[in-house]
Enzyme design. Sequence first.
Site, mmCIF file in Angstrom:
data_model
loop_
_atom_site.group_PDB
_atom_site.id
_atom_site.type_symbol
_atom_site.label_atom_id
_atom_site.label_comp_id
_atom_site.label_asym_id
_atom_site.label_seq_id
_atom_site.Cartn_x
_atom_site.Cartn_y
_atom_site.Cartn_z
ATOM 1 N N GLU A 1 0.840 -1.210 0.000
ATOM 2 C CA GLU A 1 0.000 0.000 0.000
ATOM 3 C C GLU A 1 0.869 1.251 0.000
ATOM 4 O O GLU A 1 0.636 2.211 -0.739
ATOM 5 C CB GLU A 1 -0.885 0.056 1.260
ATOM 6 C CG GLU A 1 -1.690 -1.165 1.574
ATOM 7 C CD GLU A 1 -0.930 -2.191 2.402
ATOM 8 O OE1 GLU A 1 0.195 -2.555 2.030
ATOM 9 O OE2 GLU A 1 -1.495 -2.656 3.408
ATOM 10 N N CYS B 1 -1.919 -2.973 7.445
ATOM 11 C CA CYS B 1 -1.451 -3.100 8.826
ATOM 12 C C CYS B 1 -1.597 -1.779 9.560
ATOM 13 O O CYS B 1 -1.665 -0.707 8.955
ATOM 14 C CB CYS B 1 -0.002 -3.577 8.848
ATOM 15 S SG CYS B 1 1.158 -2.356 8.236
ATOM 16 N N CYS C 1 0.567 1.031 7.513
ATOM 17 C CA CYS C 1 0.008 1.446 6.220
ATOM 18 C C CYS C 1 -1.273 2.259 6.409
ATOM 19 O O CYS C 1 -1.592 3.108 5.585
ATOM 20 C CB CYS C 1 -0.267 0.227 5.350
ATOM 21 S SG CYS C 1 1.258 -0.560 4.834
ATOM 22 N N SER D 1 18.444 -42.052 -11.093
ATOM 23 C CA SER D 1 17.217 -41.252 -11.082
ATOM 24 C C SER D 1 17.297 -40.011 -11.968
ATOM 25 O O SER D 1 16.396 -39.173 -11.952
ATOM 26 C CB SER D 1 16.893 -40.824 -9.646
ATOM 27 O OG SER D 1 17.948 -40.056 -9.130
ATOM 28 N N TRP E 1 17.154 -38.625 -15.625
ATOM 29 C CA TRP E 1 16.073 -37.862 -15.018
ATOM 30 C C TRP E 1 14.772 -38.645 -15.101
ATOM 31 O O TRP E 1 14.623 -39.473 -15.991
ATOM 32 C CB TRP E 1 15.892 -36.512 -15.723
ATOM 33 C CG TRP E 1 17.139 -35.672 -15.618
ATOM 34 C CD1 TRP E 1 18.038 -35.431 -16.592
ATOM 35 C CD2 TRP E 1 17.611 -34.986 -14.460
ATOM 36 N NE1 TRP E 1 19.046 -34.624 -16.125
ATOM 37 C CE2 TRP E 1 18.805 -34.336 -14.808
ATOM 38 C CE3 TRP E 1 17.141 -34.854 -13.142
ATOM 39 C CZ2 TRP E 1 19.539 -33.575 -13.899
ATOM 40 C CZ3 TRP E 1 17.883 -34.087 -12.259
ATOM 41 C CH2 TRP E 1 19.060 -33.450 -12.641
ATOM 42 N N LEU F 1 21.105 -28.712 -3.941
ATOM 43 C CA LEU F 1 19.895 -28.160 -3.322
ATOM 44 C C LEU F 1 19.837 -26.624 -3.451
ATOM 45 O O LEU F 1 19.449 -25.926 -2.519
ATOM 46 C CB LEU F 1 19.782 -28.578 -1.851
ATOM 47 C CG LEU F 1 19.786 -30.086 -1.586
ATOM 48 C CD1 LEU F 1 19.866 -30.378 -0.094
ATOM 49 C CD2 LEU F 1 18.534 -30.754 -2.184
#
Length: 367
Positions: free
Chosen positions: A52, A75, A84, A168, A170, A204
């Site tokens: 906002e 808020c 805000c 695995s 792919w 990862l």
Amino acid sequence: MDLTYYMKEAIEEAKKGEGFVNPNPMVGAVIVKQGRIISKDYHHKCGEYHAERNAILNCKEDMHGAELYVTLEPCCHYGKTPPCTEIIMESGIQKVYIGSMDPNPLVAGKGAELLRQHGIEVVTGICEQECLDLNQVFFHYIRHKTPYVVMKYAMTADGKIATCTGASKWITGEAAREQVQMSRHRYMGIMAGVGTVLADNPRLTCRLEGKKNPIRIICDTHLRTPLTSEAVQTAREIPTIIATAETDGEKTEAYQNMGCQICNVPLSGEHIDLNCLMQKLGRRGIDSILLEGGAELNYSALKSGIVQAVLTYIAPKMFGGRDAKTPVAGAGVALPDQAFMLDSPKIRQIGEDILVEWKVKSCLREL
Ligand code: AOF
Ligand code: ZN
């Protein structure tokens, strides 16, 4: 234009903050005057201004008599940024349309109330379901203070996550794999078991340009992660938490010296207590986790009740092999009516693969 058109614009704005705002919500705001959008913006990054405030500050036109469409209740508290509600009341905006209310106890209806007290008309519940769906992570985290956990796996049409030799790469095609990279950006943490680290030595990380890496969490009850593994070797650049029951200072120090954080978690049976781990990670501000588990960790996670959603990628191929791994192993349940139940499937085709997104039912009940 009807109300939902502008709220949908605000939702599209909100989505631009994906992955960067956590553990804050994604929020978008659109300012409309005489049927014309005069400003729109979103919450860009945790700690920075809210949607906002950005939309109001960037507005080049007079906002007197304008309407504000915001996906989450504004808020009214001093957090990392000022309330805000304050800037809305100063702006001259006359009417505020809210998508979903903010369950944050610091706000929770008080934001809307304050605006009304200052003579601003407030209408709630515009595109409410879409706005709730947008911030499932935030709504879970603010209520439970534990991360929203999404279990992800890719399997063949005959339910295998690897061949009989363990290979695995792919299973799914490029488009699906790219989408998984996007999930790594979207969620704050990524969790795998030590078995996966030993078998695949994964990085990862998120390989997409301009996106962010998740915090890596390795569940490693007896501290078997090799110091030479990719995750440990890159722990100085990418935050890496090793969750373990091992408390021997000499052993844990070797990982800390490599830049890993050790999170000590008590045992629950043979493995670390995942509920306790979730509480600890929640306290560290981690609002969401992509669980790229490995079959053993997946079962423990389901059994502990920490999983809220499941992403199943299904590739149009079959591996066979009586010993080829399946997505969830562990001891398994004895009877069909003891199954972990899933709900609300959303099915999509991604390239040649199928993605099914489910909610875990027991967690739905708890919300
Ligand atoms: C956001 N972005 O656009 C809105 C939020 O610490 P702070 O000041 O960033 O406040 C965070 C809280 O503010 C958050 O938990 C939510 O309740 C509320 N609204 N937050 O990050 C936004 N509108
Ligand atoms: Zn705010």
